[in-house]
Design an enzyme around this catalytic site. Sequence first.
Site, PDB file in Angstrom:
ATOM      1  NE  ARG A  89      -3.961   0.195   2.014  1.00 21.75           N
ATOM      2  CZ  ARG A  89      -4.839   0.716   2.871  1.00 21.75           C
ATOM      3  NH1 ARG A  89      -4.835   0.334   4.134  1.00 21.75           N
ATOM      4  NH2 ARG A  89      -5.706   1.625   2.479  1.00 21.75           N
ATOM      5  CG  ASP A 237      -3.424   6.864   6.094  1.00 28.32           C
ATOM      6  OD1 ASP A 237      -4.529   7.271   6.516  1.00 28.32           O
ATOM      7  OD2 ASP A 237      -3.100   5.665   6.099  1.00 28.32           O
ATOM      8  CG  ASN A 247      -7.251  10.374   7.894  1.00 24.17           C
ATOM      9  OD1 ASN A 247      -6.577   9.409   8.234  1.00 24.17           O
ATOM     10  ND2 ASN A 247      -8.466  10.571   8.376  1.00 24.17           N
TER      11      ASN A 247
HETATM   12  O1  MRU Z   1      -7.581   2.444   4.422  1.00 26.91           O
HETATM   13  P1  MRU Z   1      -7.295   2.461   5.901  1.00 26.91           P
HETATM   14  O2  MRU Z   1      -8.372   1.820   6.708  1.00 26.91           O
HETATM   15  O3  MRU Z   1      -5.920   1.902   6.205  1.00 26.91           O
HETATM   16  O4  MRU Z   1      -7.276   3.989   6.269  1.00 26.91           O
HETATM   17  C1  MRU Z   1      -6.963   4.343   7.587  1.00 26.91           C
HETATM   18  C2  MRU Z   1      -7.066   5.794   7.853  1.00 26.91           C
HETATM   19  O5  MRU Z   1      -7.291   6.604   6.979  1.00 26.91           O
HETATM   20  C3  MRU Z   1      -6.783   6.229   9.265  1.00 26.91           C
HETATM   21  O6  MRU Z   1      -7.543   7.340   9.614  1.00 26.91           O
HETATM   22  C4  MRU Z   1      -5.298   6.589   9.390  1.00 26.91           C
HETATM   23  O7  MRU Z   1      -4.489   5.527   8.932  1.00 26.91           O
HETATM   24  C5  MRU Z   1      -4.913   6.939  10.761  1.00 26.91           C
HETATM   25  S1  MRU Z   1      -5.002   5.558  11.835  1.00 26.91           S
HETATM   26  C6  MRU Z   1      -4.451   5.991  13.353  1.00 26.91           C
END
Ligand code: MRU
Length: 350
Positions: A89, A237, A247
Amino acid sequence: MPLATIKWVNNSIKLIDQRKLPGKLEYIYCRDLETLWDAIKTLSVRGAPALGVASALGMLLASKLFKGNDKNKFLKFMEKSSAYIGSSRPTAVNLFNSLARIEHIIKNNQEKAISEIKKLVQNEAIAIYEEDRIVCRKMGKFGASFIKNGGTYMTICNAGSLATVDYGTALGVFYAAQEQKKQFKVYSLETRPLLQGARLTSWELKKSGVDVTLICDNMAASVMRNQRIDGIFAGADRIASNGDTANKIGTYSLGVLARFHEVPFYIVAPYSTFDLNIKDGTEIPIEQRSKEEVVNFHGVRTAPDNIKVFNPAFDVTPNYLIKAIITEEGIISPVNRSNISHTFGTNAKK
Ligand code: MRU
């Protein structure tokens, strides 16, 4: 709480299979890198800090899987493993920051025996795991100062114990406020298309006794207009050196709505989520995901055949919409390059 999302157990990575929540609490044991890669790609493990721990433990797993005495082969294998894990990812920088830390350890100790390098990799991976537990609790304490008794808050996606080792970033703020015996309410946005808010955030907040109400994403504006919302807390992120923040898709919309309704919008994220090598949010790679996630809703086809689909997993909220970034080093406000650089003692790119 706390709920252990990810752990190193008997030479394997034990993960909660988040695809099954909230229906079933089941675990996956990753004993090879392909299982881990698939768990990351398909979101069995997700959330930036948890991905950082997963990639660190992935490198530990790789080191255990290598058998033999050929140093060059070992170094090549570790290099290939890092590139492979990194291909899962693209957006959460924690994943890459952990890989870089382990690579650095290997590079600086490549003259040592394989067994010694393996030991150092193990120490670094476990340190990354332990640090997550500590920094989340620190951020929670800093953030809880923004939670007032009787307040009402909003959050998107899942930035909770399920997105970290066991406590959370944005949801860690709620857990810390709860530990301080504050009474407050939280609206959790369901977070289409994969429903991390509905499936994960509402599940873990409810389980922890937080007063949580689930709403669809498109209800946020009207909730903000019709009642007092005292703050919005989201995770991140990847945060650029100027504070622009990637995010979960929909976070930017919340930031815009927050500005319009005069609601303070907070990002809660550790140093490991900052990418100080990039100038601003335009340089953040945004993951594009499969159209199947949009044309189906819980396994039921909801869109016509052959429809064109756009499915970015993240968006970028510009720094000027963010009231503060809550980190383990303290609170960054106003959110700008010089305050970020000052907080972390580094020179953010001009
Ligand atoms: O696609 P995801 O579920 O991995 O996305 C996660 C998010 O966007 C969270 O808000 C981010 O990683 C922060 S987690 C502390």
